[in-house]
Scaffold this active site. Structure first.
Site, PDB file in Angstrom:
ATOM      1  N   ASN A 185       0.787  -1.236   0.000  1.00  0.00           N
ATOM      2  CA  ASN A 185       0.000   0.000   0.000  1.00  0.00           C
ATOM      3  C   ASN A 185       0.819   1.285   0.000  1.00  0.00           C
ATOM      4  O   ASN A 185       0.648   2.169   0.849  1.00  0.00           O
ATOM      5  CB  ASN A 185      -0.983  -0.001   1.179  1.00  0.00           C
ATOM      6  CG  ASN A 185      -2.124  -0.979   0.962  1.00  0.00           C
ATOM      7  OD1 ASN A 185      -2.405  -1.351  -0.175  1.00  0.00           O
ATOM      8  ND2 ASN A 185      -2.769  -1.391   2.030  1.00  0.00           N
ATOM      9  N   ASN A 207      -3.898   0.234  -2.608  1.00  0.00           N
ATOM     10  CA  ASN A 207      -5.331   0.133  -2.315  1.00  0.00           C
ATOM     11  C   ASN A 207      -6.044   1.293  -2.994  1.00  0.00           C
ATOM     12  O   ASN A 207      -5.622   2.444  -2.844  1.00  0.00           O
ATOM     13  CB  ASN A 207      -5.542   0.187  -0.799  1.00  0.00           C
ATOM     14  CG  ASN A 207      -6.960  -0.180  -0.405  1.00  0.00           C
ATOM     15  OD1 ASN A 207      -7.906   0.277  -1.021  1.00  0.00           O
ATOM     16  ND2 ASN A 207      -7.098  -1.002   0.618  1.00  0.00           N
ATOM     17  N   PRO A 208      -7.131   1.055  -3.756  1.00  0.00           N
ATOM     18  CA  PRO A 208      -7.811   2.158  -4.450  1.00  0.00           C
ATOM     19  C   PRO A 208      -8.224   3.302  -3.530  1.00  0.00           C
ATOM     20  O   PRO A 208      -8.272   4.462  -3.967  1.00  0.00           O
ATOM     21  CB  PRO A 208      -9.033   1.468  -5.071  1.00  0.00           C
ATOM     22  CG  PRO A 208      -8.607   0.058  -5.270  1.00  0.00           C
ATOM     23  CD  PRO A 208      -7.720  -0.257  -4.101  1.00  0.00           C
ATOM     24  N   SER A 293      -7.117  -8.561   4.100  1.00  0.00           N
ATOM     25  CA  SER A 293      -6.386  -7.306   3.974  1.00  0.00           C
ATOM     26  C   SER A 293      -5.327  -7.435   2.890  1.00  0.00           C
ATOM     27  O   SER A 293      -5.013  -8.539   2.421  1.00  0.00           O
ATOM     28  CB  SER A 293      -5.728  -6.948   5.303  1.00  0.00           C
ATOM     29  OG  SER A 293      -4.686  -7.872   5.591  1.00  0.00           O
ATOM     30  N   THR A 294      -4.764  -6.302   2.492  1.00  0.00           N
ATOM     31  CA  THR A 294      -3.693  -6.321   1.496  1.00  0.00           C
ATOM     32  C   THR A 294      -2.519  -7.164   1.979  1.00  0.00           C
ATOM     33  O   THR A 294      -1.906  -7.904   1.207  1.00  0.00           O
ATOM     34  CB  THR A 294      -3.225  -4.894   1.189  1.00  0.00           C
ATOM     35  OG1 THR A 294      -4.335  -4.130   0.693  1.00  0.00           O
ATOM     36  CG2 THR A 294      -2.121  -4.898   0.146  1.00  0.00           C
ATOM     37  N   GLY A 295      -2.219  -7.071   3.289  1.00  0.00           N
ATOM     38  CA  GLY A 295      -1.103  -7.836   3.835  1.00  0.00           C
ATOM     39  C   GLY A 295      -1.297  -9.327   3.677  1.00  0.00           C
ATOM     40  O   GLY A 295      -0.398 -10.047   3.223  1.00  0.00           O
ATOM     41  N   HIS A 341     -11.711  -5.051   7.696  1.00  0.00           N
ATOM     42  CA  HIS A 341     -10.800  -6.167   7.920  1.00  0.00           C
ATOM     43  C   HIS A 341     -10.743  -6.512   9.408  1.00  0.00           C
ATOM     44  O   HIS A 341     -10.987  -5.655  10.261  1.00  0.00           O
ATOM     45  CB  HIS A 341      -9.391  -5.824   7.437  1.00  0.00           C
ATOM     46  CG  HIS A 341      -9.322  -5.433   5.999  1.00  0.00           C
ATOM     47  ND1 HIS A 341      -9.735  -6.259   4.980  1.00  0.00           N
ATOM     48  CD2 HIS A 341      -8.897  -4.283   5.400  1.00  0.00           C
ATOM     49  CE1 HIS A 341      -9.563  -5.653   3.820  1.00  0.00           C
ATOM     50  NE2 HIS A 341      -9.061  -4.448   4.049  1.00  0.00           N
TER      51      HIS A 341
END
Length: 386
Positions: A185, A207-208, A293-295, A341
């Site tokens: 991110n 992330n958008p 989540s992104t992670g 999240h």
């Protein structure tokens, strides 16, 4: 449809031109006529110094048009071998079909009909020739021995536990050894943060919502966004244009900004079906959040491509695990996460994987003289916690 691929060495194009001559002679001997007006020449040249000029190709006395991109069997191929043109063309075409899907939903058609319409008229476009263009550059490079995985990957989260951790050398050591690193991110790597989080990466995510809150949805000046990417060098930027309806134009503007302002970073798009299947998988493992989540998403990618995985900056709690002193949520700010999240549940999943020896979860500060990456048989570093 015919295509010729020729390789030029030391500015010697003779072999390539001989191939063109052979094709012309073969066609003439077999009563076939080449349509020179429909014949195109595309030159892929990645040399740092492009001093020489390429003499145009002639077929039967007619000069062949040279182009920067062309469409071959439905796939747009450009001279820089990126997939921005191909992807933007597919997205634009699929976006036109979304109007009809909205109309069907507005008149309350059944979910089954809506799904069938989507798969037949929209998904079929987005996945057109996907085996050719999707994942190019993401997968591990095969070696002469046929290895299918990278040896070591460092996935770096943004937790406040990285503050004053001095883990930058540990993270950079893997990347300098030719392994892979991931940052999540668009985190700051400069401004003094590099000593704690490293300064090198191969893949960075976006992330958008970051484009909305920090860069005004890229509706005005886009240079600040592109300048932000300079610290990531020529790594890849993973975008999610198909996660939600609002993210499609956002991610396309991001990709166009990178192209227009000539940033060396390479934007790549995530397959929406992969993200959907990943959500279902982690849900089966006890994660009840709407989406990982992104992670956790990047850890999942690492699990597929890397033999040894090291995680840094994955600590979702407000106190340090050793000193128990207060931590900011991120190492660069204290913006709290949304309820979208469930970070503690994700951490429990990562801790289980760590305990099983699947990956190594680093929660310790780096100390001079310490071994960067312990041997697989050594006790988990997390076990040193009280």
């Amino acid at each position: 449809m015919n295509d010729i691929a020729g390789k030029c060495n030391n500015n010697d194009e003779s072999a390539y031109r001989e191939e063109v001559r052979h094709l012309t002679v073969w066609c003439a001997n077999n009563n076939l006529a080449l349509n020179t007006k429909k014949t195109k020449e595309l030159i892929v040249d990645f040399r740092k110094t492009k001093g020489c000029t390429h003499t145009p190709i002639h077929i039967n006395g007619t000069e062949v048009e040279r182009v920067t991109s062309f469409r071959f069997l439905g796939v747009h191929i450009s001279e820089d071998l990126s997939w921005i043109l191909n992807t933007s063309t597919l997205v634009k075409k699929a976006h036109q079909r979304l109007f009809f899907l909205r109309r069907l939903k507005k008149i309350h058609m059944s979910p089954l009909i809506l799904e069938n319409f989507y798969r037949c008229t929209i998904e079929s476009i987005l996945t057109s020739c996907i085996t050719v263009w999707y994942g190019i550059g993401l997968g591990p490079k095969s070696t002469a021995e046929g290895a299918s995985k990278w040896d070591t990957c460092a996935v770096v989260g943004n937790s406040g536990i990285l503050t004053n951790s001095n883990c930058g050398k540990m993270i950079n050591s893997a990347l300098l050894s030719g392994e892979k690193g991931v940052q999540c991110n668009l985190p700051p790597l400069d401004e003094g943060y590099g000593k704690n989080v490293g300064i090198k990466t191969d893949l960075v995510t976006e992330n958008p919502t970051i484009l909305i809150h920090k860069y005004g949805s890229l509706m005005a000046r886009r240079r600040p966004f592109v300048e932000r990417l300079h610290s990531y060098g020529n790594s890849m930027l993973l975008l999610h244009p198909f996660s939600f309806g609002f993210s499609t134009p956002l991610c396309m503007r991001a990709a166009y900004s990178i192209e227009d302002l000539e940033s060396p970073i390479l934007p790549v798009f995530c397959n929406p079906e992969y993200l959907q299947n990943l959500t279902l998988f982690w849900r089966s493992q006890g994660l009840r959040a709407p989406r990982p989540s992104t992670g956790l998403f990047m850890v999942s990618l690492a699990l597929e491509h890397c033999a040894n995985i090291h995680l840094y900056g994955f600590w979702p709690f407000s106190n340090h695990p050793h000193g128990l002193y207060a931590l900011s949520h991120h190492y660069y700010d204290d913006v709290k996460p949304s309820s979208f999240h469930t970070m503690p549940v994700e951490f429990d999943i990562l801790l289980r994987l760590h305990s099983q020896g699947v990956l190594r979860l680093h929660l310790e500060d780096f100390r001079p003289g310490e071994k960067y990456f312990p041997d697989p048989g050594s006790p988990p570093l997390f076990d040193d916690m009280d």
